[in-house]
Design an enzyme around this catalytic site. Sequence first.
Site, mmCIF file in Angstrom:
data_model
loop_
_atom_site.group_PDB
_atom_site.id
_atom_site.type_symbol
_atom_site.label_atom_id
_atom_site.label_comp_id
_atom_site.label_asym_id
_atom_site.label_seq_id
_atom_site.Cartn_x
_atom_site.Cartn_y
_atom_site.Cartn_z
ATOM 1 N N GLU A 146 0.826 -1.212 0.000
ATOM 2 C CA GLU A 146 0.000 0.000 0.000
ATOM 3 C C GLU A 146 0.860 1.262 0.000
ATOM 4 O O GLU A 146 0.550 2.236 -0.696
ATOM 5 C CB GLU A 146 -0.911 -0.022 1.235
ATOM 6 C CG GLU A 146 -1.754 1.224 1.432
ATOM 7 C CD GLU A 146 -2.885 1.349 0.431
ATOM 8 O OE1 GLU A 146 -3.438 2.455 0.333
ATOM 9 O OE2 GLU A 146 -3.197 0.360 -0.258
ATOM 10 N N ASP A 147 1.953 1.252 0.767
ATOM 11 C CA ASP A 147 2.685 2.501 1.030
ATOM 12 C C ASP A 147 4.031 2.621 0.320
ATOM 13 O O ASP A 147 4.690 3.659 0.431
ATOM 14 C CB ASP A 147 2.920 2.657 2.537
ATOM 15 C CG ASP A 147 1.610 2.819 3.309
ATOM 16 O OD1 ASP A 147 0.607 3.155 2.665
ATOM 17 O OD2 ASP A 147 1.603 2.604 4.529
#
Length: 738
Positions: A87-88
């Site tokens: 996600e990051d």
Amino acid sequence: MTPEEEERLIENEFQDVLQGYLKSNHRKKVEIIERAFRFAKKAHGGIRRRSGEPYILHPIAVAKIASQEIGLGSTSICAALLHDVVEDTDYTVEDIERLFGSKIAQIVAGLTKISGGIFGEQASAQAENFRKLLLTMSEDIRVVLIKMADRLHNMRTLGSMAPAKQYKIAGETLYIYAPLAHRLGLFEIKTELEDLSFKYEHPKAYERISELIRQSEARRSAVYNDFATPILAALDKMNLRYEAKARLKSVYSIWRKMETKHVPFEEIYDLYAMRIIFDCDDPSQEKGICWSIYSAITDLYRLHPDRTRDWVSIPKANGYQALHLTVMGPDGNWVEVQIRSRRMDEIAEKGFAAHWKYKSGESDEESELNEWLRTIKDILDDPNPNAIDFLDTLKMNLFASEIAVFTPKGRVITMPADSSVLDVAFELHSEIGTHCIAGKVNHKLVPLSHRLQSGDQVEVLTSQSQTPKEEWLPFLATAKGRTRLKAALRKVQQPVIDSGKAIFDQYFKEREVEATNEIVTKMLAYYHLPSREALYMKLGQGSIDLSRYILKESPKTEQSLLSKLFRIKRTQQPQIVTVTPEKVNVKKTYALRCTDTERNYVLSDCCHPIPGDDVMGYVNDRGQVELHSLTCPRAQALKAAYGPRIVSTEWEQVKQKFLAEIRIEGVDRHGILQELTQMISNQLNIDIRSLHIDTDKEVFACSLTVLVSDTQVVGELCQKIKKIKGVQNAARVADTPD
């Protein structure tokens, strides 16, 4: 903190996870956990959380909760450490699969799908996002268990967030995550999530109750010791290996009881329960030991006949097993005693993860969970686009207490409490539900609305000539039943709705006007309808005529409709007040202002907060701040489904009077009503707007509505009313009816 100190902190936290894992019963796969940690640490290098700490401390904390509080193994620890990497950062699920294998990659992919909390920014997508969370359960239960650990750590560190964000996350947690933890059998986590949500939603009440618990600790210990000493002596004579302890009610559950029962803290007598956990190496002997302990306790204390719960013989759907009984203690108050084996206790606190320890076959590991998933499949498949309706429907099943009923052939069906014959019919099959005409309960003919008790034998009677009816909806206590009935009704109603939509479209086409949301909202308000679909239905049935609307609502009278929409009912507000919306920054606290002629907020129809109440704002479709009490059920739904529109609020400048309803109970005597009204009107100079009193023999109940400026006035009034001879209780009813 220097970089070297941060490095030591990160290393120490990871070693804590590793040491806890090494003490568990899981196979020791330290090497892959070490690799996952080093990889995640490098991927998140230089990134910090809002609190200022290195980001990697969050995945480590999630891994620790998953391992040590839920009881998961190496695969889950690795997935927890890696859960935010895709996600990051620039790494992909394929990278995770190449380095750590397909199982860990699948869990990380599932967590990435539902990242950023359950809900996205768009209200219309929120129900779909929640479906994604539930559907990932069927792929791998560990996805949702790690998500639960992630939410728990976010709640533990919520203090660094802005107030509006705290409201959104706390509301979403209380509305969805806590019930989900309950349904999965994660009772410790459920209790902590409830308490943390309560702490951020009602900080003053949380502190007040926590302090009262601290102050009453010595007295509680003395009462518990008086109650427990004879029981412990009896257990010692039975030569059992056991542990006995007092289980204190959570702050949230104490507050809920105070709110629902309208009683002060001092009148909550069941603050604690006694829990007895015994060791037993042979599961086949557990039931016998439970009942022998039950017998020993009931020899000492008087049993409450209606409050014995046998979840040993028939466990709850989430696997919970225990024997509960309630007896009268030496101080004259009822005390609940919970009897469990060590195995039952682990399953009760850690849920499905603990089940895995006690299962013999791999295929059975998730049988209970999959059974539950089957019960909600209809809800997941339901095309209902309304996020709040979807969440409300699902929540019916998430937090329901349960009963067990039997088919004529002896099959056990676990249902939510208050289920009806119709619920059982829909549980068996949609066709059986839509054609249900009645039932036989314990061989006696009953209507389809008949509410069932645990242990009932239920036979469903059907007829091919029967058709589904809208008036059946109140009979249904299960989400599955409501969803299946609504789907059946839609099939019947769809042609009528399509016909109504054609009339609606033709109406706007002829006038060359676009049917904007603003125009349709005004139209729905004019006809007192909740949705476009309801409007189409009425048009299709021919029960409303749009041409009359256009005649009444010409441009000259447009403003009168607008004022209808924005005006607060006279029964709620004695003054005519103009609503003047201000620009709203949801990241800041919104100051609530009100004068004799205008205000910058709208009071909601579902609850009627007054200054001094804990309230929140919801920015509605017209850009106005709609005010809800934090205890309002709709407020919980709004926080869960429309987080980005929630704004924290504070009362600033309010020069107005509000209606408050007070419930008064007591022993009737001659002249008590006159004394009550004189004290309120003459001595306290408070206006009475309505008063209704019911008497039954020597007891009376009074509903009193008064005009006040804030909650402090209400509190002082209740205290003075209580001093009148004969009055037993006086408390504000939070939700004043229209």
